[in-house]
Design a protein around this motif. Structure first.
Motif, PDB file in Angstrom:
ATOM      1  N   ALA A   1     -10.377   0.357   3.485  1.00  0.00           N
ATOM      2  CA  ALA A   1     -10.462  -1.201   4.022  1.00  0.00           C
ATOM      3  C   ALA A   1     -11.544  -1.857   3.410  1.00  0.00           C
TER       4      ALA A   1
ATOM      5  N   ILE B   1      -6.976  -9.663  12.513  1.00  0.00           N
ATOM      6  CA  ILE B   1      -7.152  -8.260  12.200  1.00  0.00           C
ATOM      7  C   ILE B   1      -8.699  -7.679  12.060  1.00  0.00           C
TER       8      ILE B   1
ATOM      9  N   ARG C   1     -10.151  -4.470  13.800  1.00  0.00           N
ATOM     10  CA  ARG C   1     -10.936  -3.258  13.301  1.00  0.00           C
ATOM     11  C   ARG C   1     -12.361  -3.152  13.816  1.00  0.00           C
TER      12      ARG C   1
ATOM     13  N   VAL D   1      -7.047  -0.547  10.422  1.00  0.00           N
ATOM     14  CA  VAL D   1      -6.642  -1.701   9.735  1.00  0.00           C
ATOM     15  C   VAL D   1      -7.283  -2.324   8.907  1.00  0.00           C
ATOM     16  N   CYS D   2      -6.602  -3.016   7.800  1.00  0.00           N
ATOM     17  CA  CYS D   2      -7.439  -4.080   7.031  1.00  0.00           C
ATOM     18  C   CYS D   2      -6.379  -4.991   6.435  1.00  0.00           C
TER      19      CYS D   2
ATOM     20  N   VAL E   1      -1.313  -6.343   5.794  1.00  0.00           N
ATOM     21  CA  VAL E   1      -1.999  -5.859   6.631  1.00  0.00           C
ATOM     22  C   VAL E   1      -1.819  -4.287   6.384  1.00  0.00           C
TER      23      VAL E   1
ATOM     24  N   CYS F   1      -2.644  -0.367   7.221  1.00  0.00           N
ATOM     25  CA  CYS F   1      -3.072   0.545   8.332  1.00  0.00           C
ATOM     26  C   CYS F   1      -2.495   1.657   8.340  1.00  0.00           C
TER      27      CYS F   1
ATOM     28  N   ALA G   1      -1.800   2.659  14.076  1.00  0.00           N
ATOM     29  CA  ALA G   1      -2.224   1.223  14.255  1.00  0.00           C
ATOM     30  C   ALA G   1      -1.072   0.135  14.066  1.00  0.00           C
ATOM     31  N   GLU G   2       0.122   0.687  13.710  1.00  0.00           N
ATOM     32  CA  GLU G   2       1.163  -0.223  13.115  1.00  0.00           C
ATOM     33  C   GLU G   2       1.482  -1.125  14.336  1.00  0.00           C
TER      34      GLU G   2
ATOM     35  N   ALA H   1      -0.881  -3.707  15.227  1.00  0.00           N
ATOM     36  CA  ALA H   1      -1.063  -4.765  13.970  1.00  0.00           C
ATOM     37  C   ALA H   1       0.108  -5.555  14.290  1.00  0.00           C
TER      38      ALA H   1
END
Ligand code: DP6
Length: 339
Positions: A246, A281, A285, A291-292, A303, A305, A309-310, A313
Motif C-alpha cells: 500500500a 480511502i 486506512r 486499502v490503498c 482502490v 484491498c 475490506a471490499e 471500500a
C-alpha cells in the motif's frame, strides 16, 4: 517471431484480454523524439495487477477483398481510430510477410478511453488475435513486446496476476517485455474502481507523459526513484505484505501525478470527486482497513484491498459526491486466444 511451418494461418482469430492497473507506474518513454516508430520503450519499468472484470474481446479477420483495414469498436464503425490499429497491424503483417487488410471487431465491457486502461486490454487482445490469424507463433515475451508497440501498458495485459514489465536497455525493444511475477492465486487482492466521469479524457496518456518528460522539473527524480519502488513492490507482493505494498503503491501514484502536474502547462487528470475519493480511502486506512488507492491518466480512483475490506471500500466510495458507480474486480488471467 516464429512463422508456423504449416498453412499461413486460418486468416481469422478471436482473443480476450483483460485490463491491468499499475501499482508502480509506467510514465515516460526512452525515446520521445521518435513517436513515428511506435516502439513505446518505457523510461521506467512498472508492476501491475491484471483484472478479471474489465475485458476486451477482439476478432480479426484478414480479407484479400479489402482495400483498407476496417475497425468496429463497441458495435460502431470507427474510421478515426482505425489508423492506429492499421499501424499496429502493419507490424504483424511485416512479421508474417502477408499483405492483406483486416476486419477488426472489438468490444470492451467498460467505458473506452476514460482512464480504465482500454488500450492495454485492446492491444493485448489485438496482438494475440492478429498473430494467431496469420499463423505466427510468438513466445509470450515476444507477444508482450509486440503488444507494447500498440500501447505500452498492453505489454502487461498478456499475463495474468502480478506482472512486471521490464524497462529494457536495447533500442529495438527486444528486452522490454513483461513477465509474470506471481499468479492471481498467489494473493487474491480485490480492486474497486470508482468511476467519477465516463467521458473520454482530455489528455491521453501518451501526450501527458510526453509533456511531463519534456517540461516537468520532477521527471528526472521520478525516473531515478523507480528501481527502488519496483524492488519494494516486488518484495511486498512476494511476502503478501499489504501495508508495504500500500505504501509504495500510493507513493508511486502520487509521484507520477506530481511530476505530471509540474509540467508546463500542468497535466491534471483529477476532478473534485477524485480528491474526495483519496481522502475517503485514506480515512479507511487510518482506521486500520487494508486499502490503498491508485489513479491512472484519468479521474477514476482505483482502490486495491484485501477481500475483507471490499464491501467497506465500495460503500465508502459510493458515498463520495460525484462517484457515479463502482466496479469491483478480482485478479484475472492473461490473454486467451479462442478457437
Ligand atoms: C498512467 O500505456 O496508455 O496508466 O504507451 O503511450 O500508449 P502509451 O501509454 P499507456 O500509459 C499508461 C500510463 C498509466 C500508468 C500505467 O499503466 O503504468
Amino acid at each position: 517471431m516464429r512463422v508456423s511451418d504449416g498453412p499461413p494461418g486460418p486468416g481469422q482469430a478471436e482473443a480476450v484480454a483483460r485490463a491491468n492497473i499499475a501499482l508502480v507506474k509506467y510514465w515516460g518513454k526512452r525515446a520521445p523524439r521518435d513517436p513515428g516508430a511506435n516502439f513505446n520503450l518505457p523510461a521506467v519499468g512498472s508492476l501491475s495487477l491484471t483484472l478479471d472484470a474489465l475485458s476486451t474481446r477482439t476478432r480479426v479477420r484478414f480479407d484479400p477483398a479489402l482495400e483498407a483495414d476496417q475497425l468496429r469498436l463497441n458495435g460502431r464503425d470507427e474510421p478515426a481510430a482505425a489508423a492506429r490499429i492499421s499501424r499496429f497491424l502493419d507490424i504483424v503483417r511485416a512479421a508474417a510477410n502477408r499483405h492483406v487488410f483486416a476486419h477488426v471487431d472489438s468490444e470492451n465491457n467498460f467505458p473506452t478511453g476514460a482512464g480504465l486502461a482500454s488500450s492495454a486490454s485492446g492491444f493485448a487482445a489485438l496482438a494475440a488475435a492478429a498473430t494467431a490469424a496469420l499463423g505466427l507463433e510468438p513466445s509470450a515475451a515476444e507477444l508482450s513486446a509486440l503488444a507494447r508497440r500498440g500501447s505500452g501498458s498492453a505489454a502487461r495485459s498478456i499475463f495474468g496476476g502480478f506482472v512486471h514489465w521490464h524497462r529494457g536497455e536495447r533500442d529495438d525493444g527486444a528486452d522490454s517485455f513483461a513477465e509474470p511475477l506471481a499468479p492471481a492465486t498467489h494473493w487474491p487482492l480485490r480492486v474497486v474502481v470508482a468511476v467519477t466521469d465516463e467521458a473520454p479524457k482530455a489528455t491521453g496518456s501518451t501526450d501527458g507523459m510526453t509533456a511531463t518528460q519534456l517540461t516537468s522539473p520532477y521527471f528526472q527524480a521520478w525516473v531515478e526513484g523507480q528501481d527502488a519502488d519496483l524492488a519494494e513492490a516486488r518484495a511486498a507482493v512476494l511476502a503478501r505484505d499489504f501495508d508495504r505494498l500500500a505504501d509504495v503503491t500510493e507513493y508511486s501514484c502520487l509521484k507520477m501525478h506530481a511530476s505530471a502536474m509540474a509540467a508546463r502547462p500542468g497535466v491534471l487528470y483529477w476532478n473534485g470527486a477524485t480528491i474526495e475519493g483519496l481522502h475517503a480511502i485514506r480515512g479507511l486506512r487510518a482506521k486500520g482497513l487494508p486499502v490503498c488507492f491508485t489513479i491512472d491518466a484519468g479521474p477514476q480512483v482505483k482502490v486495491v484491498c484485501l477481500p475483507e475490506a471490499e464491501v467497506m471500500a465500495c460503500e465508502t466510495l459510493l458515498a463520495v459526491p460525484g462517484v457515479k458507480r463502482v466496479i469491483a474486480s478480482g485478479l484475472g488471467a492473461g490473454v486467451e486466444v479462442k478457437a
